[in-house]
Design an enzyme around this catalytic site. Structure first.
Site, short mmCIF file in Angstrom:
data_model
loop_
_atom_site.label_atom_id
_atom_site.label_comp_id
_atom_site.label_asym_id
_atom_site.label_seq_id
_atom_site.Cartn_x
_atom_site.Cartn_y
_atom_site.Cartn_z
N VAL A 142 0.91 -1.15 0.00
CA VAL A 142 0.00 0.00 0.00
C VAL A 142 0.95 1.20 0.00
O VAL A 142 1.54 1.53 1.02
CB VAL A 142 -0.93 0.02 1.23
CG1 VAL A 142 -1.70 1.34 1.30
CG2 VAL A 142 -1.89 -1.16 1.20
N PRO A 143 1.15 1.81 -1.17
CA PRO A 143 2.22 2.78 -1.34
C PRO A 143 1.94 4.16 -0.74
O PRO A 143 1.78 5.16 -1.44
CB PRO A 143 2.37 2.85 -2.86
CG PRO A 143 0.98 2.59 -3.36
CD PRO A 143 0.41 1.58 -2.41
N CYS A 144 1.95 4.22 0.58
CA CYS A 144 1.67 5.48 1.26
C CYS A 144 2.74 6.52 0.94
O CYS A 144 2.48 7.73 1.03
CB CYS A 144 1.55 5.27 2.76
SG CYS A 144 2.93 4.39 3.52
N HIS A 145 3.92 6.08 0.53
CA HIS A 145 4.98 7.03 0.17
C HIS A 145 4.62 7.83 -1.09
O HIS A 145 5.19 8.88 -1.33
CB HIS A 145 6.31 6.29 -0.03
CG HIS A 145 6.30 5.29 -1.14
ND1 HIS A 145 5.69 4.05 -1.00
CD2 HIS A 145 6.79 5.34 -2.40
CE1 HIS A 145 5.82 3.39 -2.14
NE2 HIS A 145 6.48 4.14 -3.00
#
Length: 182
Positions: A142-145
């Protein structure tokens, strides 16, 4: 994934271009992905704290595939991790919705907290989106970056190294020029 959903969670550590990461799984999917900590001991302790009863194990084929995809992404390959199965049984409903939208952001792209809130049909929920992403147990998958604050500002990042790590990940994916924020 293992068939027995009642089995204790398992985890493994693996090498990447940014350091050793951790991954935990259940019979339903990935429970957590951990970015590098100060030490392997600290990473193991965090995984055990967040997943009581978790034990070190040999990753089954689906987890090995997830690890390979994460490693490739962190080496700069444009990999889509959205098909990696996640076990979100412990994740609150709003956070699930946020994570589902975040998983649609392709490598090399970004969205803002407010854009995610708008996609959720809750345009005033940018701060809640940020809080959900700050509790993201599935870093990279889950690419929160890839989620930024207004006007391209970084916002927060809870992994070791904070915003510098966020920028490093975005540079690896080609979302930021190599010399920006180095």
């Amino acid at each position: 994934m293992a068939e027995d959903d009642r089995a204790a969670p398992e985890f493994a550590l693996f090498a990447t271009a940014i350091g050793r990461c951790g991954i935990a799984w259940s019979g339903r999917g990935i429970l957590a992905v951990q970015l590098p900590e100060a030490s392997e001991r600290a990473m193991r302790a965090r995984l055990r704290r967040e997943l009581p009863g978790a034990r070190s194990g040999e990753p089954p084929p689906a987890v090995r595939q997830a690890i390979a995809a994460i490693v490739a992404l962190l080496e700069g390959e444009a990999r889509d991790l959205s098909a990696i199965p996640l076990d979100m049984a412990r994740v609150p409903p709003f956070h699930r919705r946020v994570y589902e939208v975040a998983r649609t952001i392709a490598p090399g792209r970004t969205l803002s907290y407010s854009e995610i809130a708008a996609r959720l049909g809750e345009p005033g929920a940018a701060r809640a989106v940020g809080q959900a992403l700050g509790r993201n147990p599935f870093a990279i998958v889950v690419p929160c970056h890839r989620v930024l604050a207004a006007h391209g500002k970084p916002g927060g990042f809870t992994a070791m190294g904070g915003v510098a790590t966020k920028y490093r990940l975005l540079r690896i994916e080609g979302a930021l020029p190599a010399d920006l924020f180095s």
